[in-house]
Scaffold this active site. Sequence first.
Site, PDB file in Angstrom:
ATOM      1  N   HIS A   1      -5.808   1.901   4.204  1.00 47.54           N
ATOM      2  CA  HIS A   1      -6.809   2.331   3.226  1.00 47.54           C
ATOM      3  C   HIS A   1      -6.480   1.655   1.896  1.00 47.54           C
ATOM      4  O   HIS A   1      -5.446   1.006   1.760  1.00 47.54           O
ATOM      5  CB  HIS A   1      -6.849   3.856   3.094  1.00 47.54           C
TER       6      HIS A   1
ATOM      7  N   HIS B   1      -8.946  11.253   5.061  1.00 50.22           N
ATOM      8  CA  HIS B   1      -8.195  11.103   3.807  1.00 50.22           C
ATOM      9  C   HIS B   1      -9.090  11.144   2.571  1.00 50.22           C
ATOM     10  O   HIS B   1      -8.632  10.847   1.470  1.00 50.22           O
ATOM     11  CB  HIS B   1      -7.408   9.791   3.851  1.00 50.22           C
TER      12      HIS B   1
ATOM     13  N   HIS C   1      -5.942   2.752  -1.285  1.00 45.55           N
ATOM     14  CA  HIS C   1      -5.123   3.253  -2.383  1.00 45.55           C
ATOM     15  C   HIS C   1      -4.013   2.243  -2.673  1.00 45.55           C
ATOM     16  O   HIS C   1      -3.496   1.590  -1.766  1.00 45.55           O
ATOM     17  CB  HIS C   1      -4.532   4.625  -2.043  1.00 45.55           C
TER      18      HIS C   1
ATOM     19  N   ASP D   1      -0.900   2.318  -3.410  1.00 47.09           N
ATOM     20  CA  ASP D   1       0.432   2.397  -2.816  1.00 47.09           C
ATOM     21  C   ASP D   1       0.456   1.948  -1.354  1.00 47.09           C
ATOM     22  O   ASP D   1       1.507   1.960  -0.717  1.00 47.09           O
ATOM     23  CB  ASP D   1       1.034   3.801  -2.980  1.00 47.09           C
ATOM     24  N   HIS D   2      -0.702   1.510  -0.865  1.00 49.21           N
ATOM     25  CA  HIS D   2      -0.777   0.942   0.487  1.00 49.21           C
ATOM     26  C   HIS D   2      -1.369  -0.469   0.504  1.00 49.21           C
ATOM     27  O   HIS D   2      -1.401  -1.091   1.566  1.00 49.21           O
ATOM     28  CB  HIS D   2      -1.615   1.839   1.399  1.00 49.21           C
TER      29      HIS D   2
END
Length: 250
Positions: free
Chosen positions: A61, A141, A63, A65-66
């Site tokens: 996904h 999510h 975001h 931090d990914h």
Amino acid sequence: MGLSLTVLGCATPYPAVDNPCSGYLVSHQGTRVWMDAGTGTLGPLQLHTRLEDLDAIWISHLHADHSADLLTAYYALLFADVERDPVPLFGPPGIADRLAAFLTNGPQRSPVESAFEITELHDDHQATVGTLRLTTKAVHHGIPAFGVRIEADDASLTYSGDTAPCQSLVELARDTDVLLCEAESAERTPDMAHHTPEDAGDTATGANAGRLIVTHVGRFLTAQEAVARASSRYRGPVEYAAPGTTFSTP
């Protein structure tokens, strides 16, 4: 020969001094897939493979931090010492425009397609990368988000991405050798979009997973607490995805 999973980082929602954000390297024989490209993971990735030798990138996904290190990978692929064709990139709908919007700083759209050969994911997406078979399913999510099952020979690894507990993840992980499952939330809330450690244990039990590795553990939990709490709901082996660790399937 089994699958190899190397933890590049698992911190959330920002890197620790000794732990980048979410990122993993999955390898089998000569095939290498960078699974999530969270902040700071491009550095340790190069301890294990060169960008020239990477077969694909898979993003759960969007975001940061990914996915944030896709931005630095873009510069490496187009403007540095890396010489190769565009890297196959599997990611959520809109990933190309999202990258281009961030990278563009002038009248011309940044050429993200020159760095990445982009395929948008969807529920039940299937792909073959070298010796690996990838099956993607949508998870819960709050934004487009996916989990993935990676198989080679008779070995399987399932990664949750970020998600609240959901039946689609249980189905994706059915009888998997290894379940890599996030455990960010310290406690259950009505609007949660993540697993607690107990939820990770329940998901592993429901899927009949052979082994559970908890990852993406939140800042209000220790690794030891997450493992102990997950173990209270799952009878198989439970481990923590410590950065720098390499796990192997049978």
